[in-house]
Design a protein around this motif. Structure first.
Motif, PDB file in Angstrom:
ATOM      1  N   ASP A 107      82.234  55.114 144.913  1.00  0.00           N
ATOM      2  CA  ASP A 107      81.656  56.421 145.231  1.00  0.00           C
ATOM      3  C   ASP A 107      80.350  56.320 145.999  1.00  0.00           C
ATOM      4  O   ASP A 107      79.800  57.346 146.418  1.00  0.00           O
ATOM      5  N   ALA A 108      79.853  55.103 146.195  1.00  0.00           N
ATOM      6  CA  ALA A 108      78.596  54.920 146.929  1.00  0.00           C
ATOM      7  C   ALA A 108      78.809  54.920 148.439  1.00  0.00           C
ATOM      8  O   ALA A 108      77.913  54.534 149.189  1.00  0.00           O
ATOM      9  N   LYS A 109      79.961  55.363 148.881  1.00  0.00           N
ATOM     10  CA  LYS A 109      80.217  55.491 150.318  1.00  0.00           C
ATOM     11  C   LYS A 109      79.636  56.820 150.779  1.00  0.00           C
ATOM     12  O   LYS A 109      80.313  57.852 150.798  1.00  0.00           O
ATOM     13  N   GLN A 110      78.356  56.791 151.149  1.00  0.00           N
ATOM     14  CA  GLN A 110      77.595  57.998 151.452  1.00  0.00           C
ATOM     15  C   GLN A 110      76.857  57.830 152.784  1.00  0.00           C
ATOM     16  O   GLN A 110      76.664  56.710 153.263  1.00  0.00           O
ATOM     17  N   PRO A 111      76.419  58.943 153.386  1.00  0.00           N
ATOM     18  CA  PRO A 111      75.816  58.859 154.728  1.00  0.00           C
ATOM     19  C   PRO A 111      74.401  58.309 154.784  1.00  0.00           C
ATOM     20  O   PRO A 111      73.928  57.951 155.858  1.00  0.00           O
ATOM     21  N   ASP A 112      73.686  58.239 153.658  1.00  0.00           N
ATOM     22  CA  ASP A 112      72.348  57.659 153.684  1.00  0.00           C
ATOM     23  C   ASP A 112      72.073  56.956 152.355  1.00  0.00           C
ATOM     24  O   ASP A 112      72.818  57.116 151.388  1.00  0.00           O
ATOM     25  N   LEU A 115      71.581  59.110 148.948  1.00  0.00           N
ATOM     26  CA  LEU A 115      72.820  59.634 148.378  1.00  0.00           C
ATOM     27  C   LEU A 115      73.668  58.514 147.779  1.00  0.00           C
ATOM     28  O   LEU A 115      74.288  58.683 146.716  1.00  0.00           O
ATOM     29  N   ALA A 116      73.691  57.358 148.441  1.00  0.00           N
ATOM     30  CA  ALA A 116      74.450  56.221 147.910  1.00  0.00           C
ATOM     31  C   ALA A 116      73.835  55.723 146.610  1.00  0.00           C
ATOM     32  O   ALA A 116      74.544  55.418 145.636  1.00  0.00           O
ATOM     33  N   ALA A 119      74.710  58.035 143.859  1.00  0.00           N
ATOM     34  CA  ALA A 119      76.102  57.859 143.421  1.00  0.00           C
ATOM     35  C   ALA A 119      76.221  56.692 142.445  1.00  0.00           C
ATOM     36  O   ALA A 119      76.953  56.765 141.446  1.00  0.00           O
ATOM     37  N   ASN A 192      79.711  50.277 153.844  1.00  0.00           N
ATOM     38  CA  ASN A 192      79.309  51.612 154.285  1.00  0.00           C
ATOM     39  C   ASN A 192      77.862  51.628 154.770  1.00  0.00           C
ATOM     40  O   ASN A 192      77.550  52.250 155.793  1.00  0.00           O
ATOM     41  N   GLN A 196      76.392  52.821 158.366  1.00  0.00           N
ATOM     42  CA  GLN A 196      75.489  53.979 158.377  1.00  0.00           C
ATOM     43  C   GLN A 196      74.024  53.588 158.600  1.00  0.00           C
ATOM     44  O   GLN A 196      73.127  54.425 158.485  1.00  0.00           O
TER      45      GLN A 196
END
Length: 570
Positions: A107-112, A115-116, A119, A192, A196
């Motif tokens: 779930d740590a696939k985030q845009p910054d 947010l990661a 998660a 990710n 990113q």
């Protein structure tokens, strides 16, 4: 239906068993883990090869599970009639014996980064919540505040860096036993973060988390970590001397991720689909893990399930839809003429030899072509068919595309890449040459394009036909029609002007393996247009003016000839 339902996307072991899904028994995995006694075991396998389900199975086997009130739960029933139950008391005594910390980082696939990081905090907090019953023990009174700060996601970053170790210490106090730690998809946040552009921040966080959990943790019994790629010890597992990396090159544990040939045979037999086995093998077989031949389990299950509903269902590239496959596109984008030639050779069933090393990091993947080939091998895009040690002491692998499913991914990405290149390429000179019957210029333009692109099929007439049809399809004032039944046969291509006062064209393609036969084959194409009377459709459609193109190809070379209607070679 006299067989169990197939578990598409079911990666919780308890759900799979209690809800009656079809299960291919991989429980011998636990026996091998106990036999080999690895302290920290990192398994790297391609995505969708059963890593998450295996981790869930390990948890339900090893964990001393408790209810919210701390009452013990017995999971023995989940393993009834499975291979592990036949191993003897030495192994069964390990069932339900340990506290287990189980985390997934997918779930740590985030845009910054923030947010990661949040998660990962949520995942850790959820695992603390799952074990919150241990706070009933008076021996943990001093740890309660820190525990609840992490549980409620209000602790500072240093607390989360140390959170896995701290939880294992609390669990050891409560149970009197060291903890088993399971980390699934450990490298998702790293891959990710690289794409990113916050890789260094994420590396620092994951390194701190893992160092405390695995390097200096006296409350650790053993750990299992899964991911797609090994991240070098220097970047993540600094100083972790007890790490054992089990990649697809290792003979240990080779049968536990993916389906073996025997398992797929049995699945087909159980589902009444024995007649489809060869097709399934052609599309989804071809991987070699250690010394075991392996099928893609995700795609096999998806296709078999489709066949149960419709026996005439065609195979699909199910694996292609599980991620963007950006690495294939990156390989194509980075390819020079030499790499393009290698890709063409691979797509046509050939092999390439590349040096292999397992200690690259995500920020190194795109530094050079060797790293990219390595990454693609370890993540499932190529299969090892041979290996050797070179004079430079490097390990060299002979690689090929494993099956039709992966070949489809390459073709799809290559065609998308080519179409994008053609959209920005100025085709005015090619279109003008075609309408003006300037065969020399048309031949030069086609040859330039052939040398720029990557053939995604073997050098057949169909490939060249599709290529030229695509190039001419955007020609202003004209429309193209392919393979129409007319006269005495099937014409390759009609190019018809919207105005019937203008000249229409018939195009026939030929391919040859011999460069000296280019002119001869172009002549044959022109002769075929006359012999088969392809002009009849144009005349029936109201076109009085027409001309004929014969175009032959040999690899990336071509010959273009033109003849007016009724004109002969004499």
């Amino acid at each position: 239906m006299n067989h169990k339902p197939l578990p598409v996307g079911v990666d919780n072991f308890e759900h799979l068993i209690t809800r009656g899904y079809y299960f291919i028994d991989k429980t011998w995995f636990m026996k091998e883990l106990l036999d080999k006694k690895g302290s920290v075991n990192l398994f790297t396998r391609p995505r969708r090869f059963g890593k998450t389900l295996n981790m869930s199975m390990l948890q339900y086997f090893f964990e001393d599970m408790r209810t919210d009130s701390g009452e013990k739960k017995d999971n023995t029933y989940l393993f009834e009639n499975m291979r592990i139950m036949k191993t003897g008391e030495e192994y069964l005594a390990q069932m339900g014996r340990y506290p287990v910390i189980s985390l997934t980082l997918k779930d740590a696939k985030q845009p910054d980064f923030e947010l990661a990081y949040e998660a990962v905090k949520w995942q850790i907090a959820d695992e603390y919540a799952r074990h919150q019953y241990i706070l009933q023990d008076a021996r943990l009174s001093a740890e309660k505040d820190q525990y609840m700060d992490i549980r409620m996601r209000r602790a500072d970053r240093s607390a989360y860096n140390n959170s896995i170790k701290f939880l294992s210490q609390c669990l050891e106090t409560y149970y009197g036993k060291k903890a088993v730690i399971l980390i699934d998809e450990y490298d998702v946040p790293l891959e990710n973060a690289f794409t990113q552009n916050f890789y260094n921040e994420m590396v620092n966080f994951i390194r701190s988390l893992f160092e405390s959990a695995f390097k200096t943790n006296s409350s650790l019994e053993f750990a299992v970590i899964t991911g797609c790629l090994r991240i070098s010890k220097e970047s993540i597992f600094t100083g972790l001397n007890n790490l054992e990396v089990i990649s697809i090159l290792d003979w240990n544990y080779d049968e536990y991720f993916g389906f073996t040939e025997e398992e797929v045979h049995r699945l087909c037999r159980d589902c009444g689909l024995e007649q489809k086995y060869d097709l399934i093998k052609e599309w989804y077989n071809g991987y070699l893990f250690g010394k075991t031949n392996v099928y893609n389990p995700w795609s096999v299950i998806r296709y078999v399930k489709a066949l149960i509903s419709h026996e005439d269902e065609f195979p699909h590239s199910y694996w292609a839809n599980t991620s963007s496959n950006t690495v294939v596109r990156k390989l194509i984008d980075m390819a020079d003429d030499s790499v393009k030639s290698e890709l063409e050779h691979l797509i046509n069933g050939g092999t390439v030899e590349k040096p292999v090393h397992e200690d690259i990091t995500y920020d190194e993947v795109y530094e050079n072509m060797d790293n990219l080939w390595n990454f693609m091998f370890f993540t499932g895009y190529f299969k090892k068919v041979d290996e050797r040690i070179g004079e430079d002491d490097m390990r060299y692998l002979t690689l090929m595309i494993p099956n039709r499913e992966v070949r489809y991914i390459f073709r799809e990405k290559i065609m998308a890449w080519f179409n994008e290149k053609m959209k920005v390429r100025d085709l005015t000179r090619l279109h003008t040459a075609f309408v003006n019957k300037d065969t020399q210029t048309l031949q030069e333009e086609l040859t330039d394009i052939l040398y720029e692109t990557i053939s995604s099929f073997d050098e057949s007439e169909n490939y060249y036909h599709g290529l030229v049809a695509g190039l001419l399809s955007g020609m202003k004032g004209y429309r193209t029609k392919s393979n129409r039944e007319t006269g005495k046969g099937r014409c390759d291509l009609f190019v018809k002007p919207i105005s019937r006062r203008k000249e229409a064209f018939i195009v026939e393609f030929k391919a040859t393996k011999k460069i000296r036969e280019l002119e001869k084959r172009a002549e044959e194409a022109l002769q075929q247009i006359d012999d088969k009377k392809y002009v009849l459709e144009l005349e029936d459609d109201g076109y009085d003016l027409s001309g004929n193109y014969g175009i032959s190809f040999c690899g990336k070379d071509c010959c273009v000839m033109f003849r007016e209607k009724g004109q002969t070679t004499e």
